[in-house]
Scaffold this active site. Structure first.
Site, PDB file in Angstrom:
ATOM      1  CB  THR A 134     -23.980  42.854 -21.387  1.00  0.00           C
ATOM      2  OG1 THR A 134     -24.686  43.953 -21.936  1.00  0.00           O
ATOM      3  CG2 THR A 134     -23.523  41.950 -22.504  1.00  0.00           C
TER       4      THR A 134
ATOM      5  CB  SER B  56     -26.000  49.061 -15.631  1.00  0.00           C
ATOM      6  OG  SER B  56     -25.162  49.528 -16.647  1.00  0.00           O
TER       7      SER B  56
ATOM      8  CB  THR C 220     -20.223  47.718 -19.471  1.00  0.00           C
ATOM      9  OG1 THR C 220     -21.133  47.868 -20.562  1.00  0.00           O
ATOM     10  CG2 THR C 220     -19.659  46.314 -19.440  1.00  0.00           C
ATOM     11  CG  ASP C 221     -24.304  50.740 -21.006  1.00  0.00           C
ATOM     12  OD1 ASP C 221     -23.209  50.578 -21.590  1.00  0.00           O
ATOM     13  OD2 ASP C 221     -25.396  50.465 -21.541  1.00  0.00           O
TER      14      ASP C 221
END
Ligand code: SIN
Length: 318
Positions: free
Chosen positions: A14, A61, A94-95
Site C-alpha cells: 500500500t 503482499s 502490511t499484510d
C-alpha cells in the site's frame, strides 16, 4: 556515519499504492503501483541522505511467497556485504510483513539494521502515512548500534519475533503484544524502550544457503491447520493426499487439539509430514508440556511457525 549509504529495496504494498480514477476513500486503491524511487522522492527530509534504491518486486503482499523472498534475501545479503552500506530499508505491504520480517531475521541475522516499513494508506491519499514511515525507517537504518531485522510503522520499532499486524485499518496496525515495541521514532530521533538485542546467527548461513540453492517451486509445502469448534481433521487428510511436507497446527489455548484433528495429524506424521504445534491465541506464549503430541514452536505465531518449519525442511532438502 559520514560517507555511508542506505540501500532501499522496494517490494510493493500500500505504501506504493495508487487510487484508480473514480475510486475514493482509503480502501479503493491498488497496492504496488509506484516505484521505490518515487516513494523516496516524496519525502523531503531524505534529500541529502545518501540512498540507493532498487525495485526487487512490485506485489501486493497478500501474494508474497518464496520467489520474492529468495530475491529479497539475495539483495539484502549483497547490500550487507558492502562496506559503504550503513543499513537496509525495505518497503513492503502490511499484510504479510511480519512473515517477511521473520524470514529475513532467520536467514540474514544481520549485524547492521534491516528495517521493513509500510503504510496503511496509498501514496496518493490526501494524508498518506508512507512518507513519515519511510523517513522513520531511514532514521532507524542509520543507527549504528542496531544489529537486527526490525519493523518500523507509526513511530514504533518492533522486533521480528513479536511483531504482528493486529488491525485492518488503523495507521498503527502493528503490535508487539505483551512485550511492547523495542523503541519509538520521535522527530527523527530513536528512543529505545529496551536495549537492542545482541546479534545471533541462529544457523542463518545454513538457511541462507538453502534459500539460495532451491528454486522457489521446490520449496516444501507447509500449511497451517486451525483447531476450532467442529475441527474434524478432514483438511489434514486432504493436504497429505496433496503431498504436504509440513503442518503447523494452530491449537486452541495452550496448543490443544480436538480428538479428530489430533488423530488426523498423527496419521499425517506417520505418513512422513513434519508437524509443529502453536497456539491460535494472539497474546502470551505456549508452555511446552510433556503431554504435547508434537514439537512446540515456542513464542511463534502460526504464520511464523510456518516460515520456521519451511526453512527447516528446506535446509534438510538435498
Ligand atoms: C499489502 O499488504 O501489500 C496491501 C496492504 C497494505 O500494504 O496495507
Amino acid at each position: 556515519m559520514a560517507g555511508k549509504k542506505i540501500v532501499v529495496l522496494g517490494t510493493g504494498g500500500t505504501i506504493a499504492g495508487l487510487t484508480p480514477a473514480g475510486a475514493s476513500g482509503h480502501l479503493g486503491y491498488r497496492a504496488a503501483q509506484l516505484g521505490v524511487e518515487r516513494l523516496l522522492a516524496a519525502v523531503p527530509s531524505l534529500q541529502g541522505v545518501s540512498l540507493e534504491a532498487e525495485q526487487v518486486a512490485q506485489v501486493d503482499s497478500k501474494d508474497m511467497g518464496p520467489a520474492v523472498w529468495q530475491a529479497l534475501a539475495a539483495r539484502c545479503k549483497h547490500g550487507l556485504a558492502q562496506d559503504d552500506v550503513q543499513g537496509i530499508v525495505i518497503t513492503h505491504g502490511t499484510d504479510t510483513l511480519e512473515e517477511t520480517a521473520y524470514f529475513l531475521h532467520r536467514v540474514l541475522a544481520p549485524t547492521t539494521p534491516v528495517v521493513l516499513t509500510c503504510a496503511m494508506r496509498p501514496a496518493d491519499a490526501p494524508d498518506p502515512d508512507g512518507p513519515q514511515n519511510l523517513a522513520d525507517a531511514v532514521a532507524v537504518a542509520r543507527s549504528s548500534d542496531l544489529h537486527s531485522v526490525v519493523v518500523v510503522c507509526a513511530g514504533q520499532v518492533h522486533g521480528p519475533l513479536e511483531v504482528a499486524k493486529v488491525h485492518p485499518h488503523r495507521l498503527d496496525a502493528f503490535s508487539s503484544g505483551e512485550a511492547g515495541p523495542w523503541g519509538r521514532v520521535e522527530a527523527g530521533a530513536i528512543r529505545q524502550l529496551r536495549p537492542w538485542p545482541q546479534p545471533q546467527d541462529g544457523g542463518a548461513p545454513r538457511l541462507a544457503e538453502a534459500v539460495a540453492r532451491h528454486a522457489p517451486a521446490a520449496w516444501p509445502r507447509v500449511e497451517i491447520v486451525l483447531n476450532h469448534a467442529g475441527a474434524d481433521g478432514m483438511i489434514v487428510d486432504a493436504l497429505c493426499a496433496a503431498g504436504v511436507r509440513g503442518l503447523v497446527a494452530a491449537g486452541t489455548g495452550n496448543g490443544t487439539l480436538s480428538e479428530s484433528l489430533l488423530a488426523a495429524l498423527m496419521r499425517a506424521q506417520q505418513q512422513g509430514a513434519t508437524v509443529r504445534l502453536s497456539t491460535r491465541c494472539a497474546q502470551g506464549e505456549m508452555l511446552a508440556q510433556p503431554s504435547h503430541p508434537f514439537e512446540v514452536s515456542p513464542g511463534l505465531s502460526p504464520v511464523k511457525a510456518r516460515v520456521a518449519l519451511q526453512l527447516e525442511l528446506l535446509a534438510s532438502q538435498p
